[in-house]
Design a protein around this motif. Sequence first.
Motif, PDB file in Angstrom:
ATOM      1  N   THR A  38       2.060   6.427  -6.986  1.00  0.00           N
ATOM      2  CA  THR A  38       1.016   7.290  -7.550  1.00  0.00           C
ATOM      3  C   THR A  38       1.455   8.749  -7.540  1.00  0.00           C
ATOM      4  O   THR A  38       1.340   9.457  -8.545  1.00  0.00           O
ATOM      5  CB  THR A  38      -0.296   7.137  -6.755  1.00  0.00           C
ATOM      6  OG1 THR A  38      -0.695   5.764  -6.797  1.00  0.00           O
ATOM      7  CG2 THR A  38      -1.401   8.003  -7.342  1.00  0.00           C
ATOM      8  N   THR A  44       2.444   1.722  -3.306  1.00  0.00           N
ATOM      9  CA  THR A  44       1.440   2.155  -4.288  1.00  0.00           C
ATOM     10  C   THR A  44       1.195   3.662  -4.173  1.00  0.00           C
ATOM     11  O   THR A  44       1.120   4.368  -5.184  1.00  0.00           O
ATOM     12  CB  THR A  44       0.106   1.399  -4.069  1.00  0.00           C
ATOM     13  OG1 THR A  44       0.292   0.034  -4.457  1.00  0.00           O
ATOM     14  CG2 THR A  44      -1.040   1.998  -4.874  1.00  0.00           C
ATOM     15  N   VAL A  45       1.094   4.149  -2.945  1.00  0.00           N
ATOM     16  CA  VAL A  45       0.852   5.580  -2.734  1.00  0.00           C
ATOM     17  C   VAL A  45       2.072   6.376  -3.206  1.00  0.00           C
ATOM     18  O   VAL A  45       1.934   7.390  -3.903  1.00  0.00           O
ATOM     19  CB  VAL A  45       0.517   5.883  -1.259  1.00  0.00           C
ATOM     20  CG1 VAL A  45       0.340   7.383  -1.039  1.00  0.00           C
ATOM     21  CG2 VAL A  45      -0.759   5.147  -0.847  1.00  0.00           C
ATOM     22  N   ALA A  53       0.836  -1.205   0.000  1.00  0.00           N
ATOM     23  CA  ALA A  53       0.000   0.000   0.000  1.00  0.00           C
ATOM     24  C   ALA A  53       0.873   1.257   0.000  1.00  0.00           C
ATOM     25  O   ALA A  53       0.636   2.189  -0.782  1.00  0.00           O
ATOM     26  CB  ALA A  53      -0.926  -0.004   1.211  1.00  0.00           C
ATOM     27  N   SER A  54       1.879   1.277   0.858  1.00  0.00           N
ATOM     28  CA  SER A  54       2.696   2.485   0.944  1.00  0.00           C
ATOM     29  C   SER A  54       3.471   2.714  -0.353  1.00  0.00           C
ATOM     30  O   SER A  54       3.609   3.858  -0.808  1.00  0.00           O
ATOM     31  CB  SER A  54       3.630   2.439   2.156  1.00  0.00           C
ATOM     32  OG  SER A  54       4.494   1.339   2.088  1.00  0.00           O
TER      33      SER A  54
END
Lengths: 168, 168
Positions: free
Chosen positions: B61, B57-58, B54-55
Amino acid sequence: MLIGLSILKAAFNSFGDPMKKSLSLILAAVAAALALPAAAQFAKPEDAIKYRKASLTVIGTHFGRVGAMVNGRVPFDAKVAAENVDLVADLAKWPWTAFAEGTDKGETRAKPEIWKESGKFKEAADKFQAETLKLQAAAKTGNLDAIKTAFGATGASCKACHDTFRKD
Amino acid sequence: MLIGLSILKAAFNSFGDPMKKSLSLILAAVAAALALPAAAQFAKPEDAIKYRKASLTVIGTHFGRVGAMVNGRVPFDAKVAAENVDLVADLAKWPWTAFAEGTDKGETRAKPEIWKESGKFKEAADKFQAETLKLQAAAKTGNLDAIKTAFGATGASCKACHDTFRKD
């Protein structure tokens, strides 16, 4: 994007009925134009869904680390608490544009209410952001009691939004 | 945790052979104790895997949003670029403790080399963090050419780590 629309709607509602008719067309056109940047941030709806889930996972993880101190499961470390809170506050403003139109399908627990009641959703997101800023201010003091209070209020703002806008 | 182990290993290697034997037991005990906090951040290995994905991915992005400006796909906006870069830099130090021992199985593209060559993995993570700080400094100037240069170097540090430590 949501902010832009809210301002437009407020402006729109300040006019009388005859004016509203022609303004509604302008409003629709401007809204469509404003909608572009938010949607354009992600190539595909699933990218927006993946991103918003990821950012909320990261927020939840770091908020949880503060929670572990607040609840006494790990020893309180003011510096570590503040670092985690800073990241939560930094991230808090970002996930919301990823709830763009057309991202309501797929692997998401997002309820249709997000788009049907977008004003309320924006209010809930704003409330959360405001609470994270208060939590950040509390964490800067290093006072555990102040952090506990602000942590509780922030957690309540998470829960309120999840209860209304997220499927179980 | 990785830092702690590196220091211990360096200290260990500075001793002669007879000393090494008894020190190896102490080292193992200390390493086990040091391993606790990193592992304890996550209740289950899959939580660590979910968090680190998740981290990243952020990070990807927001780095990508800067990339869109660098590559001319969207108009350059110095303020927006700096906001995105700030978030990337804020996030850059966090994912690495989630590559804890025992998180090599499951839904992950992490290669065994992360744990076999933990020193090199740490170097790669440190390099990335250092590049994000340079990118942050460049973004503060608002100079697109400076941002382009630092963006390229940061992207290269992402790629270098992915090439070595991430499965295709």
